[in-house]
Design a protein around this motif. Structure first.
Motif, mmCIF file in Angstrom:
data_model
loop_
_atom_site.group_PDB
_atom_site.id
_atom_site.type_symbol
_atom_site.label_atom_id
_atom_site.label_comp_id
_atom_site.label_asym_id
_atom_site.label_seq_id
_atom_site.Cartn_x
_atom_site.Cartn_y
_atom_site.Cartn_z
ATOM 1 N N SER B 111 77.986 -11.706 81.571
ATOM 2 C CA SER B 111 77.729 -11.555 80.148
ATOM 3 C C SER B 111 78.563 -10.303 79.431
ATOM 4 C CB SER B 111 76.371 -11.498 79.607
ATOM 5 O OG SER B 111 75.737 -10.014 79.828
ATOM 6 N N LYS B 115 73.223 -7.136 77.417
ATOM 7 C CA LYS B 115 72.355 -8.039 76.914
ATOM 8 C C LYS B 115 71.182 -8.804 77.656
ATOM 9 C CE LYS B 115 73.820 -6.747 72.553
ATOM 10 N NZ LYS B 115 72.895 -6.727 71.302
ATOM 11 N N ALA B 119 67.886 -11.200 77.596
ATOM 12 C CA ALA B 119 68.199 -12.404 77.398
ATOM 13 C C ALA B 119 67.293 -13.247 78.606
ATOM 14 C CB ALA B 119 69.443 -12.744 77.608
ATOM 15 N N THR B 136 69.554 -19.116 68.491
ATOM 16 C CA THR B 136 69.868 -17.565 68.547
ATOM 17 C C THR B 136 71.366 -17.519 67.452
ATOM 18 O OG1 THR B 136 69.840 -15.367 69.332
ATOM 19 C CG2 THR B 136 71.457 -17.024 70.297
ATOM 20 N N THR B 138 74.917 -15.081 67.262
ATOM 21 C CA THR B 138 75.817 -14.202 67.963
ATOM 22 C C THR B 138 77.106 -13.790 67.154
ATOM 23 O OG1 THR B 138 76.665 -13.474 70.308
ATOM 24 C CG2 THR B 138 77.488 -15.509 69.355
ATOM 25 N N TRP B 143 75.729 -11.124 73.313
ATOM 26 C CA TRP B 143 74.424 -11.754 73.257
ATOM 27 C C TRP B 143 74.137 -13.279 73.514
ATOM 28 C CZ3 TRP B 143 69.545 -11.180 74.441
ATOM 29 C CH2 TRP B 143 68.636 -12.095 73.836
ATOM 30 N N LEU B 147 72.421 -14.887 76.762
ATOM 31 C CA LEU B 147 71.336 -15.933 76.473
ATOM 32 C C LEU B 147 71.681 -17.044 77.304
ATOM 33 C CD1 LEU B 147 68.383 -16.188 75.059
ATOM 34 C CD2 LEU B 147 69.745 -17.293 73.173
ATOM 35 N N CYS B 158 70.097 -24.189 74.915
ATOM 36 C CA CYS B 158 70.420 -23.072 74.205
ATOM 37 C C CYS B 158 71.365 -23.258 72.985
ATOM 38 C CB CYS B 158 71.143 -21.937 75.060
ATOM 39 S SG CYS B 158 71.754 -20.644 74.363
ATOM 40 N N GLY B 231 68.768 -10.582 70.048
ATOM 41 C CA GLY B 231 69.201 -9.614 71.150
ATOM 42 C C GLY B 231 69.088 -8.056 70.689
#
Lengths: 455, 455
Positions: B111, B115, B119, B136, B138, B143, B147, B158, B231
């Motif tokens: 990543s 973060k 996550a 979520t 970003t 982030w 995630l 996701c 995040g």
């Protein structure tokens, strides 16, 4: 029994202080590199206009088993080494294999690969010799990035010839090099004689690694205070990369683990050669036995389908000739996304070890490589470079065989780098648009028919 | 005296088993978050349709000092943690400073930033609750990447809303998320009510973080089995990120080093809050004293030029209100290249600590940030994220002050991530085309005049 941690880190005091030169333990040595003019083995004097003197010596030294790593290089190594030897607990769980899988992860540095191990050594010797700078070529850009980092550290000028198609398709790699102060020129350029000649002959060409090498060599020879450096294939590079294998072995020994199988991807042979050196040394000295597997792309299969013969290392034919497994210096690998594995030949050390039967080779197709890469990324949390994923593919295949047989083999593979600059390739894979290319027998035969005649 | 190694790695057995909740040691607690409808403090029940239940509890828990890190999360942490605490010997040498500089490097995972620490925790609790997936937003993409990695590990769906301009300018980030199996939608989209409304009101808009948050929350509330995760900014995120500070403190203690100064970049406050938590805790308990500095971009100066007031966390005003240092939820930061530091507000925990005088804040301009980034990259071998480079800038400034005064201060800063996906910004800098943008007093006054009225 001690529980083996997820990651084995050596202490700084346990890090190697010497490189290991596997050639010293080979009874039959790799064939000498030849002067392209005389076809006689080159001398240090002859190659010193191209290479730094100390590196020229290392290139030709096939008798000294251990060579001290200068303190300045060890200091730099400490910034990103020791690299971890990771126990792939999560991958094992996912595969439900009784095998124990370990990988030596070389991607945790800004160059994104193991290339930095040799780049810093080569930059150091150039600095020692009082040179102004070095020239080199880069394809995918990992080597160029590593060298630009090394040169920035020692305050050396760094001139990179980048294969034109990569220069255009990988602007971010180019920008990392520029951030480290390197000048980056798309190759073929109009700056060199060989570049102008190739541009004239093939207008609009995308360039090739062999051609970029020729340009970089010319730039080194014609500019006062410059020498040429190379990130793979050469024996000196394998010597520097032995730090990978030495650390791996020390980490395994620390926990009393005996590797059964060692797997590495193989392009020019720098990573594989470095990883296996101390293990091959034990085999050569009759102390131990390992199953060593070199993995290459089906699109550029120098070990599995090439000839063991003297060949040119570059398109312009200005470099010394090396005896190696080769597809012919004119071989154009069909497009694939592992830029670091597209070289037509293989390190003469690895070639000779292969010829002596110390290792086997396997070729794999790129869609199956990316399948393994994606699976690995999801469970182990590291997005691998396409090159490295070749080794993952075979490690997974072998672990699945263990599942069939119930064998608890210790499988060690080299995870040479990360794929953060290879997302175009991953995108193709994610979109289902990736194909496999395998050269025909005819293509290979044609290319091999042009090998130089050397007795 | 023991020589301090380049990198201090904790053993696995020394890694934190509990997160530290700094709110528990604050006599004056951060102000409660408010229900946007009733303007009353929210209850766990009220926010449970948005957040996972366990996370909702953590969000509101300001009394429990230590919270156990579940084994599954610790297993995942072990794949990329402990992160090294690096002694910046090379930077010290370059600056010729008597100061000792340390940085906690959180970028050694795919990543590319810290973060992942939160996550994986948020994904774990979602999985525990039996949810299908999470949504979520970003911006820069760190982030979202973190995630997507966490969700792939636990087999969760996701859904990421990515600010449209980043979606288009950062295709590689998007592709990493897709490789980890996430779906990525440019925001504002036509999939949500709030997205359609914004698209109608501002045709052709590039999107903003506040708007993407609103879309992600709507998608979570309207889809059975989904919850929203975030995040930064939230207190639960700071709790998870305390692992950074706890490891840092343990590594320093191991070598008997007393930090004098702790420096972190601050956008929403997740990194800074996590890094300083255990140190601030000691200050709150009267056990120790540290100089803590939050560094923010001059283009988005919530601490140094904002108001401490209740404000909306998102453009769509669907999230709870938080009391924080804010520039107003309608504040549009002028373009800068540290995408992770462009949020209008600051974590209510960090805001309250700042208000109590436990830390100071400083704003820096982006060209000077990139100068520090480039200098750091050259000597320390790590190409930093633009966000992280804000901390480098101030660490270098402070080390240079020590050079003047001769003080041997121990300076610790958070190096939150790598800049491999930020090469467009580096290119602008390398080409001399980077400018500094500072909002006018009038701009800030105007934006702050629209703060919600809360007594």
């Amino acid at each position: 029994m001690t529980k083996i941690p997820y990651k084995i880190y050596l202490k700084e005091s346990e890090m190697p202080k010497e490189w290991y030169n596997v050639r010293a333990d080979m009874k039959k040595k790799p064939a000498p590199i030849l002067n392209p003019g005389t076809l006689k083995p080159v001398t240090v004097e002859e190659i010193s206009p191209i290479f730094c003197e100390e590196l020229a010596k290392q290139e030709l030294d096939d008798t000294t088993p251990y060579i001290e790593i200068p303190k300045e290089i060890r200091d730099f190594y400490r910034m990103y080494r020791p690299s971890p030897l990771v126990r792939a607990y999560e991958l094992e769980k996912k595969l439900q294999t009784p095998a124990h899988i370990y990988y030596k992860f070389e991607g945790n540095n800004t160059s994104g690969s193991h290339k930095l191990n040799s780049a810093i050594a080569q930059a150091y010797y150039a600095k020692q010799q009082g040179l102004k700078g070095v020239t080199t070529e880069t394809g995918a850009g990992q080597w160029g990035t590593a060298l630009s980092m090394a040169c920035a550290y020692f305050g050396l000028d760094c001139k990179v010839y980048m294969v034109k198609v990569s220069y255009e398709q990988k602007p971010f790699r180019r920008e990392v090099m520029r951030t480290y102060g390197a000048s980056v020129t798309p190759s073929p350029s109009m700056e060199t004689e060989v570049g102008r000649k190739i541009n004239e002959e093939f207008p609009g060409t995308n360039g090739s690694l062999g051609c970029a090498i020729s340009e970089a060599v010319e730039a080194a020879v014609k500019n006062e205070g410059y020498r040429y450096v190379l990130g793979s294939v050469l024996s000196q590079v394998l010597l520097h990369q032995s730090v990978i294998g030495l650390e791996t072995k020390a980490a395994l020994d620390k926990y009393g683990i005996k590797a059964d199988m060692i797997i590495g991807c193989a392009g020019g042979g720098s990573n594989l050669g470095g990883l296996i050196s101390p293990f091959a040394g034990e085999m050569l000295r009759g102390e131990n036995n390992y199953e060593i597997i070199a993995v290459e792309p089906a699109s550029c299969p120098s070990l599995t389908r090439g000839s063991y013969a003297y060949d040119f290392c570059d398109t312009g034919k200005v470099c010394p000739l090396a005896k190696m497994y080769t597809l012919g210096s004119g071989f154009m690998p069909s497009p694939n996304h592992a830029g670091g594995l597209r070289y037509h030949g293989m390190s003469s050390v690895v070639s000779e070890l292969y010829d002596q039967g110390l290792l086997t080779a396997r070729s794999v197709e790129q869609t199956s490589v990316f399948e393994a890469a994606t699976e690995f990324a999801k469970v182990e949390g590291i997005l691998p470079a396409p090159e490295s994923a070749h080794a993952i593919r075979v490690a997974v295949d072998e672990a699945l065989k263990c599942k069939e047989t119930g064998e608890e083999k210790n499988i060690v593979f080299g995870l040479t780098g990360t794929g953060y600059f290879d997302m175009v390739a991953y995108q193709k894979f994610n979109d289902g648009e990736m194909s496999d290319y395998i050269p025909s027998d005819e293509d290979i035969r044609k290319s091999l028919s042009k090998l130089p005649k050397v007795d």
